[in-house]
Design a protein around this motif. Sequence first.
Motif, PDB file in Angstrom:
ATOM      1  N   VAL A 119       0.838  -1.205   0.000  1.00  0.00           N
ATOM      2  CA  VAL A 119       0.000   0.000   0.000  1.00  0.00           C
ATOM      3  C   VAL A 119       0.872   1.253   0.000  1.00  0.00           C
ATOM      4  O   VAL A 119       2.042   1.196   0.384  1.00  0.00           O
ATOM      5  N   PRO A 120       0.305   2.408  -0.392  1.00  0.00           N
ATOM      6  CA  PRO A 120       1.068   3.656  -0.350  1.00  0.00           C
ATOM      7  C   PRO A 120       1.390   4.069   1.084  1.00  0.00           C
ATOM      8  O   PRO A 120       0.644   3.757   2.012  1.00  0.00           O
ATOM      9  N   ILE A 121       2.503   4.772   1.238  1.00  0.00           N
ATOM     10  CA  ILE A 121       2.852   5.420   2.499  1.00  0.00           C
ATOM     11  C   ILE A 121       2.509   6.901   2.363  1.00  0.00           C
ATOM     12  O   ILE A 121       2.948   7.562   1.419  1.00  0.00           O
ATOM     13  N   VAL A 122       1.714   7.416   3.298  1.00  0.00           N
ATOM     14  CA  VAL A 122       1.354   8.842   3.291  1.00  0.00           C
ATOM     15  C   VAL A 122       2.068   9.518   4.460  1.00  0.00           C
ATOM     16  O   VAL A 122       1.679   9.340   5.617  1.00  0.00           O
ATOM     17  N   PRO A 123       3.138  10.303   4.194  1.00  0.00           N
ATOM     18  CA  PRO A 123       3.822  11.000   5.288  1.00  0.00           C
ATOM     19  C   PRO A 123       2.958  12.146   5.824  1.00  0.00           C
ATOM     20  O   PRO A 123       2.286  12.844   5.062  1.00  0.00           O
ATOM     21  N   ILE A 124       2.983  12.306   7.142  1.00  0.00           N
ATOM     22  CA  ILE A 124       2.255  13.393   7.807  1.00  0.00           C
ATOM     23  C   ILE A 124       3.208  14.112   8.744  1.00  0.00           C
ATOM     24  O   ILE A 124       3.905  13.478   9.545  1.00  0.00           O
ATOM     25  N   ALA A 125       3.248  15.436   8.628  1.00  0.00           N
ATOM     26  CA  ALA A 125       4.064  16.258   9.528  1.00  0.00           C
ATOM     27  C   ALA A 125       3.130  17.047  10.435  1.00  0.00           C
ATOM     28  O   ALA A 125       2.269  17.781   9.956  1.00  0.00           O
ATOM     29  N   ILE A 126       3.293  16.881  11.722  1.00  0.00           N
ATOM     30  CA  ILE A 126       2.430  17.568  12.688  1.00  0.00           C
ATOM     31  C   ILE A 126       3.297  18.366  13.648  1.00  0.00           C
ATOM     32  O   ILE A 126       4.289  17.857  14.181  1.00  0.00           O
ATOM     33  N   LEU A 176      -0.865  20.757  10.583  1.00  0.00           N
ATOM     34  CA  LEU A 176      -0.831  19.372  10.110  1.00  0.00           C
ATOM     35  C   LEU A 176      -0.676  19.385   8.592  1.00  0.00           C
ATOM     36  O   LEU A 176      -1.499  19.969   7.883  1.00  0.00           O
ATOM     37  N   GLN A 177       0.384  18.746   8.109  1.00  0.00           N
ATOM     38  CA  GLN A 177       0.644  18.700   6.673  1.00  0.00           C
ATOM     39  C   GLN A 177       0.586  17.255   6.162  1.00  0.00           C
ATOM     40  O   GLN A 177       1.304  16.394   6.667  1.00  0.00           O
ATOM     41  N   ILE A 178      -0.280  17.019   5.197  1.00  0.00           N
ATOM     42  CA  ILE A 178      -0.310  15.734   4.508  1.00  0.00           C
ATOM     43  C   ILE A 178       0.585  15.884   3.283  1.00  0.00           C
ATOM     44  O   ILE A 178       0.392  16.787   2.466  1.00  0.00           O
ATOM     45  N   LEU A 179       1.566  15.013   3.177  1.00  0.00           N
ATOM     46  CA  LEU A 179       2.590  15.158   2.145  1.00  0.00           C
ATOM     47  C   LEU A 179       2.378  14.160   1.016  1.00  0.00           C
ATOM     48  O   LEU A 179       1.573  13.237   1.120  1.00  0.00           O
ATOM     49  N   GLU A 180       3.105  14.360  -0.055  1.00  0.00           N
ATOM     50  CA  GLU A 180       2.975  13.513  -1.248  1.00  0.00           C
ATOM     51  C   GLU A 180       3.198  12.046  -0.894  1.00  0.00           C
ATOM     52  O   GLU A 180       4.222  11.685  -0.296  1.00  0.00           O
ATOM     53  N   PRO A 181       2.254  11.166  -1.236  1.00  0.00           N
ATOM     54  CA  PRO A 181       2.408   9.744  -0.905  1.00  0.00           C
ATOM     55  C   PRO A 181       3.562   9.092  -1.663  1.00  0.00           C
ATOM     56  O   PRO A 181       3.917   9.510  -2.774  1.00  0.00           O
ATOM     57  N   PHE A 182       4.129   8.071  -1.059  1.00  0.00           N
ATOM     58  CA  PHE A 182       5.118   7.222  -1.725  1.00  0.00           C
ATOM     59  C   PHE A 182       4.413   5.930  -2.131  1.00  0.00           C
ATOM     60  O   PHE A 182       3.884   5.211  -1.289  1.00  0.00           O
ATOM     61  N   MET A 183       4.410   5.658  -3.408  1.00  0.00           N
ATOM     62  CA  MET A 183       3.772   4.447  -3.907  1.00  0.00           C
ATOM     63  C   MET A 183       4.696   3.233  -3.710  1.00  0.00           C
ATOM     64  O   MET A 183       5.924   3.377  -3.649  1.00  0.00           O
TER      65      MET A 183
END
Length: 238
Positions: free
Chosen positions: A177-184, A205-212
């Motif tokens: 599955v993709p990894i969705v990085p989140i910076a809080i 809270l920042q949702i960052l570009e997912p890694f496929m």
Amino acid sequence: MFSSIRTFSFLFGYLPVAAMKLKSFQKKKPQLSTEEYDKLIHTEPSKWASGIMRRTKSEVTVEGLHLLPDGPALLVSNHEGNFDIPVILSSIPKPFGFISKQEVKKFPVIPTYMEDMNCIFIDRTDRRSALKSIGDTAQKLKEGHSILIFPEGTRSKGQGLGEFKAGFMRIASDAGVPIVPIAINGTADIMEKNNNKIMAAQVRLQILEPFMPAVFSELPSKEAILLVRNTIKMALEQ
């Protein structure tokens, strides 16, 4: 002082409401798809978390919601403080479970609800429990559920980004599955930096570009872990 009383009163006072809602939701489960039931279950934790955040009088800025992928994903966030979960639950519309300490099972209602949210309980003093949680989390993802994980393993309390444990990368690789990085950033200012008294804070809270999977599966594990960590680190430094 009053913020702390308001917040904790709501935290536990909402439990009877949540218990009644859960019973009504469980009756509908046989008629719903996995995705539909996850969305239904997510409604009450989201309301609960929103109520908590309102009572802290904190201001939360959310960026990158459009980057959330469809389908199951592993949400990977840094871990500043105890209010990370309420902030993420109230800010991200995508349903998810998360990995939690075994001690939470001592509370009334909460663990039952968390099980329906697809949360994983882990005994951090038991290595076998930790290893089992990796397989259990990957299985939840394969079944179509999204999961949030804090790879630092413990709160930083606003003292900087810690090292990432390797388990999250194995989970994402096994589940495909993709990894969705989140910076809080800013949750430690609500409680941890105030001698555990609750105060209003500015939270980002920042949702960052997912890694496929095609990206991180081709990298050595250490490089892939560093890639995700550095992505979050750079976002926190902006």
